[in-house]
Every structure is written in structure tokens, then in C-alpha cells.
Design a protein around this motif. Structure first.
Motif, mmCIF file in Angstrom:
data_model
loop_
_atom_site.group_PDB
_atom_site.id
_atom_site.type_symbol
_atom_site.label_atom_id
_atom_site.label_comp_id
_atom_site.label_asym_id
_atom_site.label_seq_id
_atom_site.Cartn_x
_atom_site.Cartn_y
_atom_site.Cartn_z
ATOM 1 N N GLY A 81 0.727 -1.242 -0.035
ATOM 2 C CA GLY A 81 0.077 -0.089 0.038
ATOM 3 C C GLY A 81 0.919 1.264 0.022
ATOM 4 O O GLY A 81 0.203 2.239 0.034
ATOM 5 N N GLY A 82 2.337 1.026 -0.013
ATOM 6 C CA GLY A 82 2.954 2.249 0.098
ATOM 7 C C GLY A 82 3.011 3.180 -1.211
ATOM 8 O O GLY A 82 2.747 2.488 -2.417
ATOM 9 N N SER A 83 3.466 4.412 -1.111
ATOM 10 C CA SER A 83 3.451 5.134 -2.327
ATOM 11 C C SER A 83 4.727 6.049 -2.332
ATOM 12 O O SER A 83 5.240 6.532 -1.006
ATOM 13 C CB SER A 83 2.282 5.869 -2.753
ATOM 14 O OG SER A 83 1.984 6.927 -1.613
ATOM 15 N N VAL A 84 5.483 6.386 -3.361
ATOM 16 C CA VAL A 84 6.374 7.564 -3.591
ATOM 17 C C VAL A 84 5.937 8.608 -4.317
ATOM 18 O O VAL A 84 5.678 8.254 -5.573
ATOM 19 C CB VAL A 84 7.792 6.790 -3.856
ATOM 20 C CG1 VAL A 84 8.687 7.718 -4.048
ATOM 21 C CG2 VAL A 84 8.149 5.823 -2.779
ATOM 22 N N PHE A 85 5.792 9.624 -3.948
ATOM 23 C CA PHE A 85 5.407 10.752 -4.784
ATOM 24 C C PHE A 85 4.039 10.601 -5.417
ATOM 25 O O PHE A 85 3.867 10.790 -6.749
ATOM 26 C CB PHE A 85 6.548 11.126 -5.874
ATOM 27 C CG PHE A 85 7.747 11.581 -5.357
ATOM 28 C CD1 PHE A 85 7.755 12.523 -4.477
ATOM 29 C CD2 PHE A 85 8.817 10.773 -5.566
ATOM 30 C CE1 PHE A 85 8.951 13.255 -3.719
ATOM 31 C CE2 PHE A 85 9.984 11.377 -4.913
ATOM 32 C CZ PHE A 85 10.049 12.099 -3.990
ATOM 33 N N GLY A 86 3.102 9.550 -4.839
ATOM 34 C CA GLY A 86 1.751 9.407 -5.437
ATOM 35 C C GLY A 86 1.907 8.152 -6.415
ATOM 36 O O GLY A 86 0.959 7.895 -6.965
#
Length: 102
Positions: A81-86
Motif C-alpha cells: 500500500g505504500g507510495s512514493v510521490f503518488g
């Protein structure tokens, strides 16, 4: 990772070991495919499809056909579920690895 976390090992160390094992296995599979294609002259599609079926058979045998549960919470939060810059974290990691390979 699930077994090591359940026995009380450090979550970060287990996560790094699991990721390292995954990358190592990916490299080994790519090397296997490369050898089969380059040295044995097998079609790339056939070699990849064959190694995929071998990997599925090994995974099904190791897990007795059941889903693996109990991975570290850090792994679940980052990769599921993680995100980096969307952008989903898995895609961001793939982009970073692709840039490092060039």
C-alpha cells in the motif's frame, strides 16, 4: 520472512534479508534463462515460459499450495500500500533499479 518474524528476529533485518534473497533469486533465474537462450539456442519465449513453469512448481511445492501469510508489517505497508510521490512503491523501486542498470 514470515517464519523469522514469528520467532522474534528484528523486522528490518528480516525485511532486508528477504529482499536480498528475492533479488538474488531473480538474478539467478535471469542467468539461467540467458544460458539456456545463448548457449543451448532455445527460443527466448520457450525458455522463459519453461522457467516460469518450473518456478510455479517449486513455489507451489514449498507452500503446499497455500498463500503465504504473516510477512512483516513493514513489508506489507511498503509494498502492498505504500507510495512514493503518488506512485505505488513497487513501481518506484522498479524505476530506480532500471535507472541503475543503464
Amino acid at each position: 520472512m514470515a517464519g523469522a518474524t514469528a520467532t522474534g528476529h528484528d523486522t528490518t533485518a528480516v525485511l532486508l534479508a528477504g529482499l536480498g534473497a528475492g533479488f538474488g533469486l531473480g538474478i539467478a533465474c535471469g542467468l539461467f534463462n540467458g544460458v539456456v537462450i545463448a548457449i543451448l539456442g532455445v527460443s527466448p519465449f520457450v525458455a522463459t515460459l519453461g522457467s516460469y513453469n518450473i518456478a510455479i512448481g517449486v513455489a507451489t511445492t514449498l507452500t503446499a499450495g497455500r498463500p503465504v501469510q504473516g510477512v512483516p508489517k513493514l513489508f506489507s505497508q511498503l509494498f502492498y500500500g505504500g507510495s512514493v510521490f503518488g506512485m505505488p512503491a513497487a513501481i518506484a523501486i522498479t524505476v530506480v533499479i532500471a535507472l541503475c542498470c543503464n
